[in-house]
Design an enzyme around this catalytic site. Structure first.
Site, mmCIF file in Angstrom:
data_model
loop_
_atom_site.group_PDB
_atom_site.id
_atom_site.type_symbol
_atom_site.label_atom_id
_atom_site.label_comp_id
_atom_site.label_asym_id
_atom_site.label_seq_id
_atom_site.Cartn_x
_atom_site.Cartn_y
_atom_site.Cartn_z
ATOM 1 N N TYR A 123 0.865 -1.176 0.000
ATOM 2 C CA TYR A 123 0.000 0.000 0.000
ATOM 3 C C TYR A 123 0.901 1.224 0.000
ATOM 4 O O TYR A 123 1.464 1.591 1.032
ATOM 5 C CB TYR A 123 -0.886 -0.046 1.251
ATOM 6 C CG TYR A 123 -2.020 0.951 1.306
ATOM 7 C CD1 TYR A 123 -2.294 1.845 0.271
ATOM 8 C CD2 TYR A 123 -2.831 0.988 2.438
ATOM 9 C CE1 TYR A 123 -3.350 2.726 0.354
ATOM 10 C CE2 TYR A 123 -3.900 1.874 2.534
ATOM 11 C CZ TYR A 123 -4.156 2.744 1.495
ATOM 12 O OH TYR A 123 -5.201 3.626 1.585
ATOM 13 N N LYS A 181 -1.480 -1.486 -4.092
ATOM 14 C CA LYS A 181 -2.505 -0.446 -4.099
ATOM 15 C C LYS A 181 -1.771 0.865 -4.280
ATOM 16 O O LYS A 181 -1.020 1.315 -3.412
ATOM 17 C CB LYS A 181 -3.331 -0.443 -2.812
ATOM 18 C CG LYS A 181 -4.411 0.642 -2.840
ATOM 19 C CD LYS A 181 -5.270 0.682 -1.589
ATOM 20 C CE LYS A 181 -6.308 1.792 -1.712
ATOM 21 N NZ LYS A 181 -7.120 1.955 -0.476
#
Length: 297
Positions: free
Chosen positions: A143, A171
């Protein structure tokens, strides 16, 4: 040293649309009835899966027991639907222990950001993610969200981490289109748009999907946009995408998930309640979002 890993037993296709669920509250407590309603609402909508305890889920305002209870509620209400758990921390040993404990629950993956507050070097970030991926029984989604963690994952760092067999996706909230394109072209990680406004461009360039808070609303339209892009119907996808763009922008004019919860409350899915220091969206913004929401329908 990496532990033994069987890719056939711990591999997830993260393609498609993932919804990072909001966490509903009722008088300060997690509203499990509303959470079940949310899962029922989305589980047959064509999404790829659900993300629990992401930033949209106000995970930082939940204690560890509440996070686990939220996860179990979602998984029980969505049998067969992949679920990813967000997990943040800045103590390596404690974070590793939590990842080990989650490994037996049947998760599709762990969404893992850089440790907040510390701001380590790129070498330190490689050590962090490698150590945690080593102990994970499920795939890891990196992330990259520097405006929350204070640490940016450089392209070379992500490419180095892509060699780890458990690190399978990203992500992408890094804010660097060139880096996004380079990672898509590299092909080892499944690149998922993390900024909702970038869904169209990321998927059109070959990204695999998105984890998108705005997709709580008009979910079927988001799914269809991505389907058409993958099918090569860019004109059709753009026609569906254009009405969503002003709504997406408006949803992030004040801190997420305040604006989103206001619209979900209007749909009867939850109470318009957040945990401090998060606050409800302003009346002026809600009024504007109501108009944009209607135009996107």
């Amino acid at each position: 040293m990496q532990t033994a890993f069987n890719a056939s037993q711990a591999s997830t296709d993260f393609s498609g649309l993932w919804i990072p669920l909001v966490t509903p509250f009722d008088q300060g407590q997690v509203d499990r009835a509303a959470l079940k309603r949310l899962v029922a609402h989305y589980r047959s909508s064509g999404i790829a899966g659900l993300v629990v305890c992401g930033s949209t889920g106000e995970a930082a305002a939940l204690d560890k027991d509440e996070q686990l209870q939220t996860l179990h509620t979602v998984m029980n209400e969505a049998p067969g639907l992949p679920v990813v758990m967000g997990l943040s921390g800045y103590h390596l040993g404690q974070t590793a222990a939590r990842i080990k404990a989650l490994g037996a629950l049947g998760l599709a993956g762990i969404l893992l950001p850089a440790p907040s507050y510390i701001r380590p070097s790129q070498a330190g970030l490689i050590e962090w993610f490698t150590a945690l991926a080593d102990v994970s029984a499920v795939p890891v989604i990196l992330y990259d969200i520097p405006y929350r963690t204070g640490s940016r994952l450089d392209l070379e760092t992500i490419l180095a981490l892509a060699d780890h067999p458990r690190i399978q996706a990203l992500k992408d909230c890094g804010g660097d289109p060139a880096k996004t394109q380079a990672l898509i072209e590299d092909g080892r990680l499944q690149v998922l748009a993390g900024e909702d406004a970038n869904i169209f461009s990321t998927v059109a360039q070959g990204g695999r999907g998105a984890i998108a808070a705005a997709a709580h609303l008009h979910t079927a339209r988001f799914v269809e946009v991505m389907r058409r892009i993958r099918a090569g119907d860019l004109a059709g996808a753009q026609a569906l995408w254009a009405p969503l763009q002003p709504l997406i922008e408006g949803l992030f004019d004040e801190p997420n998930p305040g604006p989103l919860k206001a619209l979900l409350a209007e749909r009867g899915l939850l109470r318009n309640e957040l945990r401090s220091p998060m606050t409800r969206a302003s009346a002026a913004l809600v009024e504007r979002l109501q108009r944009l929401d209607a135009l996107a329908a």
